[in-house]
Structure formats: C-alpha cells, structure tokens
Design an enzyme around this catalytic site. Structure first.
Site, short mmCIF file in Angstrom:
data_model
loop_
_atom_site.label_atom_id
_atom_site.label_comp_id
_atom_site.label_asym_id
_atom_site.label_seq_id
_atom_site.Cartn_x
_atom_site.Cartn_y
_atom_site.Cartn_z
CG PHE A 8 -3.07 -73.33 -53.94
CD1 PHE A 8 -2.69 -72.01 -53.78
CD2 PHE A 8 -3.01 -73.90 -55.21
CE1 PHE A 8 -2.25 -71.26 -54.86
CE2 PHE A 8 -2.57 -73.17 -56.30
CZ PHE A 8 -2.19 -71.84 -56.12
CB VAL A 154 -8.49 -59.82 -36.83
CG1 VAL A 154 -9.59 -58.86 -36.37
CG2 VAL A 154 -8.27 -60.91 -35.78
CD GLU A 211 -13.82 -69.04 -42.13
OE1 GLU A 211 -12.96 -69.85 -41.81
OE2 GLU A 211 -13.55 -67.93 -42.63
CG ASP A 222 -15.03 -66.04 -38.97
OD1 ASP A 222 -13.99 -66.66 -39.26
OD2 ASP A 222 -15.15 -64.81 -39.15
CE LYS A 226 -12.45 -63.15 -38.63
NZ LYS A 226 -13.49 -63.01 -39.63
N GLY A 319 -12.55 -61.89 -48.18
CA GLY A 319 -12.39 -61.88 -49.64
C GLY A 319 -11.03 -62.40 -50.06
N1 HSE Z 1 -15.43 -66.06 -43.22
C1 HSE Z 1 -14.76 -64.90 -42.74
C2 HSE Z 1 -15.71 -63.72 -42.81
C3 HSE Z 1 -13.52 -64.66 -43.54
O1 HSE Z 1 -16.74 -63.82 -43.47
O2 HSE Z 1 -15.43 -62.68 -42.21
C4 HSE Z 1 -12.57 -63.68 -42.94
O3 HSE Z 1 -12.02 -64.17 -41.74
#
Ligand code: HSE
Length: 339
Positions: A8, A154, A211, A222, A226, A319
C-alpha cells in the site's frame, strides 16, 4: 469483484484513489463493481473486511501513518500476517503492489503462489515475480485455470504489454527498444535544464517515480528488469541480469550533459531486447532522433515487427496514478473475462 491488495505504497494508494474517484463511472460504463476486501502493508498493519473496506477511510488511515487508525467498523479484522490475509480474505483477485526485489522476487513470489493456490487471479505491479519467475508462475496459473496480468510492470499504465501481446498478436516481433525508466529520463531532462543530479533525483523520488531504493533506477536495474519481462513475455526467453550489459546514469555529470548539448545531442538511457539478449546503457543520440523528444518521466517503446515495420508507443513511464491505472486496466480485462 473481490480484491485483496498487497502493498500500500505509491502504486497501491494511487490505485485506491482511482477506485474511489471513478467508482460510479466504472459501474455505469462497464458494470464493474470492485470491492477491496483486504489490504496488507509491510510495517503499517493489515486490514480485512468481508463486506469491503471504505476507500476514503483507508486512504485517510494510511496518511496518518498506520492502518490501525482505520475505524472500528463491524466485520473488520486487523493485523493478520500477509499470508493469513491471503488465506482468509476470500478474494477473487490479488493485486501485488509491494516492493520489487530483483534478487529473489520475494516475498511477492510467495504471495503469488499462495494466491494461485487459493484460486485467485493475479494482477502484479511488482516486477520481481514476472522478471525472475515467469515460466513457473504461468505454469502454476494455467494448472489452476487462473490469469496472471502485469501491465503495470513496463511503462506504468501505458499499454506497452497489451500492445505487444494482444494488439500485435499474429505479428512476429524481432526487437523491442526504447526508454523504460521514468526516474532516469526525468533526471536527464532536468539536468539539461541546469538542475543538479542530486536535486533531480530527489524530485523524482518526491513525485513517486523512483523505486524504494533508487539505485535500482539510476544504475539501470529497473530498466533491465523490464527487458527481462519483455523477453519472457514476448520472446519466451528467460534472460538473466548477470548475463546482460547493464549501465546506468549515475556517472553522467552536468558537464557530460552540456557536452552532448553543444554537439546537438542528448543523453538517454536506452534499453534494447531481442530473442538473443538485452542491453541497458546511456547513449548520446542526436536531438533529431525520435527518442530525443521523449522527456521527463515519459517512456517509449518501439516494436520491430514483420507485419507493420516499426510500431512506437510513447506515454507515462512511472507515477502514482499512472501506475495505479495499469492495475485497473488489468482488472477490467478480468471483468470482461467474467471474473
Ligand atoms: N521506478 C520506475 C521508473 C517506476 O522510474 O520507471 C516504474 O516502473
């Protein structure tokens, strides 16, 4: 549709706000009536309510810092462990929106396995289980006739996976490439405007793009996660982070950004994946390149296909609401399937 929400934080709260604000429209337009029957946090309590939680009260409670401040309504059970909550809540769908762990995928992976064993579909915003355990997850899901959806993993709610897996079904995709991380693209864009790296990163954190541990963003992991997700979902290839070239933007200085600008170029963290493997690396591209105009937390993906040539999608990459929306889109897919 009875839903249990695990995690959450930014995404879970963004999703809950969307349900609160769009509840009437969703019922009118799609006959969709979601009910949140449980919420779990890592350290701020859990709640279960057979007849559904009050979304306003829930959001107020988390803003006060702990789910214990949720009102003592009849039928509310508090402070179960996450696994107890999954066992007892009777949900049809589990939303996994906890923190991504790219080493072990835990505890999210255990949540997914427990949810499937309890007969729930899974909608995951958590990248860990999808990036690291897709074949096993899908095998278990198909054994029990359940779905695992993960649009949020993604490009937030921008339908990058729907485009590849549904709209482009029947075409052969040979490559996906683009900008897959909002935080780093935001930082690079702000640095071009003269802001320091540290200030831009702090802003990206405050805006809910980064993150929990932002080194995952700035060091490229990150975006690499993806790449793993696209490789497994589109190409059926389980890549390993340790076998990929992954470089981030943490060593790019204001001077580097200025030098690129003077040469009519721009730094971008570019990811690329083919059936043979993937890369993530900062590259200087001409300002006339299509990806050069993708700024801020916006992301882009280009799919190279046999039927249509290149198909490019540009949209939000991170976001609160932007990612929360992806969970809603997946739930609406399940609703259309009759869940
Ligand atoms: N931390 C990731 C980014 C969030 O900035 O793209 C979305 O996966």
């Amino acid at each position: 549709m009875r839903i249990v929400l695990i995690g959450f934080g930014t995404v879970g709260q963004g999703f809950t706000e969307i349900l609160r604000d769009k509840g009437d429209a969703l019922r009118r337009q799609y006959g969709f009536t979601p009910q949140l029957v449980g919420v779990a946090t890592r350290s701020r309590g859990t709640l279960m309510a057979e007849d559904g939680l009050d979304l306003n009260a829930l959001l107020e409670a988390i803003q006060k810092g702990h789910l214990d401040t949720y009102p003592n309504n009849p039928g509310v059970t508090r402070n179960l462990s996450t696994l107890e909550l999954l066992e007892q809540c009777g949900a049809q769908v589990m939303l996994e929106a906890g923190t991504t762990d790219l080493q072990t995928a835990q505890p999210a992976l255990d949540h997914c396995y427990t949810a499937l064993a309890k007969g729930m579909h899974i909608v995951s915003a958590n990248k860990g289980p999808i990036a690291l355990a897709y074949p096993e997850l899908m095998a278990r899901a198909s054994k029990v006739g359940k779905q695992v959806l993960f649009e949020a993993t993604v490009m937030a709610g921008t339908p990058s996976l729907r485009l590849a897996m549904q709209a482009l079904a029947g075409a052969t995709i040979s490559e996906a490439r683009g900008i897959f991380n909002g935080t780093t693209n935001y930082i690079l864009t702000q640095m071009e405007g003269g802001m320091s790296y540290a200030h831009a990163l702090a802003q990206a954190q405050a805006l809910g793009y980064a993150e929990a541990d932002p080194t995952a963003d700035v060091d490229g992991w990150d975006a690499a996660s993806k790449v793993l997700i696209l490789a497994t979902a589109i190409f059926g290839k389980q890549l390993k982070l340790s076998e990929m070239t992954v470089r981030g933007i943490s060593s790019i200085t204001s001077e580097d950004v200025e030098a690129a600008r003077a040469a009519g170029e721009r730094w971008k963290l570019i990811a690329r994946v083919t059936p043979q493997g993937g890369t993530v690396e900062p590259l200087r591209i001409p300002v006339t390149h299509p990806l050069a105009s993708v700024g801020g937390a916006t992301n882009a993906v280009t799919y190279v296909t046999d039927m249509l040539g290149e198909v490019t999608l540009v949209g939000a990459g991170a976001g609160r609401r932007q990612t929360g929306f992806a969970l809603l889109a997946d739930l609406l897919d399940l609703h259309r399937l009759g869940v």
